[in-house]
Design an enzyme around this catalytic site. Structure first.
Site, PDB file in Angstrom:
ATOM      1  N   GLY A 149      43.820  36.225  42.467  1.00 17.12           N
ATOM      2  CA  GLY A 149      44.654  35.885  41.440  1.00 17.12           C
ATOM      3  C   GLY A 149      43.932  36.139  40.068  1.00 17.12           C
TER       4      GLY A 149
ATOM      5  CB  CYS B  86      39.312  38.804  44.703  1.00 17.50           C
ATOM      6  SG  CYS B  86      38.781  39.000  43.154  1.00 17.50           S
ATOM      7  CE1 TYR B  87      41.219  31.093  40.458  1.00 22.96           C
ATOM      8  CE2 TYR B  87      42.207  30.702  42.441  1.00 22.96           C
ATOM      9  CZ  TYR B  87      41.734  30.218  41.237  1.00 22.96           C
ATOM     10  OH  TYR B  87      42.197  28.934  40.708  1.00 22.96           O
TER      11      TYR B  87
ATOM     12  CG  HIS C 224      41.389  43.144  45.904  1.00 18.33           C
ATOM     13  ND1 HIS C 224      42.263  42.143  45.798  1.00 18.33           N
ATOM     14  CD2 HIS C 224      40.509  42.840  44.604  1.00 18.33           C
ATOM     15  CE1 HIS C 224      41.941  41.235  44.946  1.00 18.33           C
ATOM     16  NE2 HIS C 224      41.308  41.771  43.972  1.00 18.33           N
TER      17      HIS C 224
ATOM     18  CD  GLU D  91      44.112  42.545  48.690  1.00 24.34           C
ATOM     19  OE1 GLU D  91      42.999  42.622  49.430  1.00 24.34           O
ATOM     20  OE2 GLU D  91      44.294  42.204  47.602  1.00 24.34           O
TER      21      GLU D  91
ATOM     22  CG  ASP E  95      68.911  42.561  49.282  1.00 24.45           C
ATOM     23  OD1 ASP E  95      68.402  43.504  50.002  1.00 24.45           O
ATOM     24  OD2 ASP E  95      68.324  42.501  47.979  1.00 24.45           O
TER      25      ASP E  95
ATOM     26  CE  LYS F  10      67.005  46.557  48.472  1.00 25.76           C
ATOM     27  NZ  LYS F  10      68.019  45.651  47.805  1.00 25.76           N
TER      28      LYS F  10
END
Ligand code: XMP
Length: 513
Positions: free
Chosen positions: A55, A82-83, A169, A171, A227, A369
């Site tokens: 964050g 991290c955060y 990170h 990810e 959607d 999406k």
């Protein structure tokens, strides 16, 4: 939830959704939740593990976003990134200090322990750092698992409590072994089975929707877009005729769109579909209007009028279903969080007011999406629906520069149809974010036979984009441009010139008004 899942508490990192993506890619379901979700709520839903995201805030600031500290005492493995790591350290009695310099970018870390979360990894790893603060002193019971020259605790863990922290990170693609680290966490440490897929998503959601709706009825505004179409197909699978769809023809749709919706959802799926053909009303209210924002307002308000009236005629509803996706739900969490965290939410339903007395059903709110498209395919929706490009709520009205009237709509629908037909032939059609025609409010001179003509000009717009926020013009092949141009000019009476828009966003926008 009957299935293994991982909860991700979102502290506002730009990478939070990527964490979800990386976990789901390994066939483990996960959900992004607010950072302050109560431990008791989590406990009742029994996740196999919890990830605290990164964050933009600093745990050293007053009022920075914090999680429920009981989270660390539930016996559920937690991974802080991290955060999230700094928060874990601070909450459990460690010390976090501002780093000497903010560290962004690639770094080499040396592993000091290659078991648990770093199992099977080489002793030195290339990772992606993006942080200011760092853990100076670990909480009791934690061991250092990795370090760099500038960051003494690049990873820490308490094997006894299954709590882990990574300063970097895992990810992002710039951490090549990140996937392995997440894999070790979700499989070895959390014990997930890794057998989740869209079919499971459907089964679980169908059951959940049935349970929630009971014998009540659900209203859904079908727009023809991806959607709302996928949401309709999923809810219909769950409750059949208890779902009632309303489709408003606002008179500024693309050619054949209303019929397509009727054929697919009304006939093929057999849904209870109500088409409100309000073209005349919309066009009447748009008469003489040239200001784009006024067009939008008129269309938005008229939509609400028509939708509400139609819904009232269909019956009484306890629930309103929407095809809201996660990025629509939480756009941002402010850097200074805690109780004052601002979570912007917006409604993606063609402008329905907030004060309608419905309970919301939003079965797609955890999905991205491309996952929605995959879900749509799994539910049997055809490609022309699931691969549809975004289409603005005010439709062709913002692509007809100047006044919108029946003749202009007809001209643009015909031109646009030819753009769509030609562009769909391209093998890389799916790389195009949007492609369409725009009717310009000018006449240009032409020749036809022996005489001069003054007829309309159409511009072709095609862009590539990741999210619509920025865009580049798409390099349509000359052959495609030629086919579009000659078909429009030869086949659509009233247009004698076609031009191609080669501007990018910014400074231009995707739509022309
Ligand atoms: P711009 O033109 O701002 O468009 O670059 C960005 C994206 O938003 C769509 N768009 C709209 N969508 N109502 C909508 O629902 C609108 O008034 C509207 N205006 C633009 C546009 O098609 C593109 O995808």
């Amino acid at each position: 939830m009957t299935h293994d899942w991982i909860a991700i508490l979102d502290f506002g990192s730009q990478y939070s959704q990527l964490i979800a993506r990386r976990i789901r890619e390994q066939h483990v379901y996960c959900e992004l939740l607010r950072f302050d979700t109560a431990a008791a709520e989590l406990a009742s839903r029994k996740p196999r593990g919890i990830v605290l995201s990164g964050g933009p805030a600093s745990v050293l600031e007053d009022g920075s976003p914090a999680c429920d500290s009981a989270l660390f005492e539930m016996g559920i493995p937690v991974l802080g990134i991290c955060y999230g790591m700094q928060l874990m350290a601070k909450t459990l009695g460690g010390v976090v200090e501002p780093g000497d310099s903010r560290e962004f970018g690639g770094a080499e870390i040396g592993l000091e322990d290659a078991s648990s979360i770093f199992k099977t990894l080489p002793s030195a790893l290339h990772v992606w750092m993006s942080h200011g603060d760092q853990v100076a002193q670990m909480p009791a019971g934690f061991e250092k698992l990795a370090s760099t020259g500038t960051c003494p605790v690049a990873a820490m863990g308490s094997r006894e409590k299954n709590l882990f922290g990574l300063q970097f990170h895992p990810e992002v693609v710039h951490t090549p072994c990140g996937k392995d680290i997440l894999r070790n966490f979700i499989f070895d440490i959390c014990g997930c089975a890794g057998d989740w897929d869209m079919a499971h998503f459907i089964t679980e959601n169908v059951n959940a929707i049935r349970k929630r709706v009971g014998s009540d009825h659900v209203l859904l505004g079908l727009s023809g877009g991806v959607d709302s179409s996928v949401a309709a197909a999923l809810i219909h699978r769950a409750i059949g005729k208890q779902l009632h769809c309303v489709f408003v023809n606002n008179g500024v749709l693309r050619h054949g769109e209303a019929n397509q919706v009727r054929d697919l959802f009304g006939d093929a799926f057999g849904m209870d579909l109500h088409v409100a053909d309000a073209s005349d009303l919309f066009l009447d209210r748009l008469k003489g209007i040239t200001d784009p924002e006024q067009k939008r307002k008129i269309i938005g308000n008229t939509f609400i009028d028509v939708f509400s009236k139609e819904a009232k005629e269909v019956g009484e509803f306890k629930f309103l279903a929407q095809g809201t996706l996660y990025p629509d739900v939480i756009e941002s969490i402010s850097p200074i969080g805690g109780p004052s965290a601002t979570i912007k939410s917006h409604h993606n339903v063609g402008g329905l007011p907030d004060d309608l007395n419905f309970e919301l059903i939003e079965p797609l709110r955890e999905l991205f999406k491309d996952e929605v498209r995959e879900l749509g395919r799994e539910l049997g929706l055809p490609d022309y629906v699931v691969d549809r490009q975004p289409f603005p709520g005010p439709g062709l009205a913002v692509r007809i520069l100047g006044e919108v009237n029946a003749e202009n709509v007809r001209l643009l629908q015909q031109a646009d149809l030819r753009v769509q037909e030609e562009v769909r032939k391209l093998p890389n059609y799916k790389d195009i974010w949007q492609s369409f025609a725009v009717l310009l409010p000018i006449q240009s001179v032409g020749v036809m036979g022996d005489g001069r003509t003054y007829e309309n000009v159409v511009a072709i717009r095609a862009v590539q984009s990741l999210d619509g926020m920025t865009a580049d013009w798409f390099h349509l092949p000359y052959e495609t441009l030629e086919a579009i141009s000659s078909r429009i000019i030869n086949e659509v009476r009233g247009i004698n010139r076609v031009v191609f828009d080669i501007s990018s966003k910014p400074p231009s926008t995707i739509e022309w008004e």
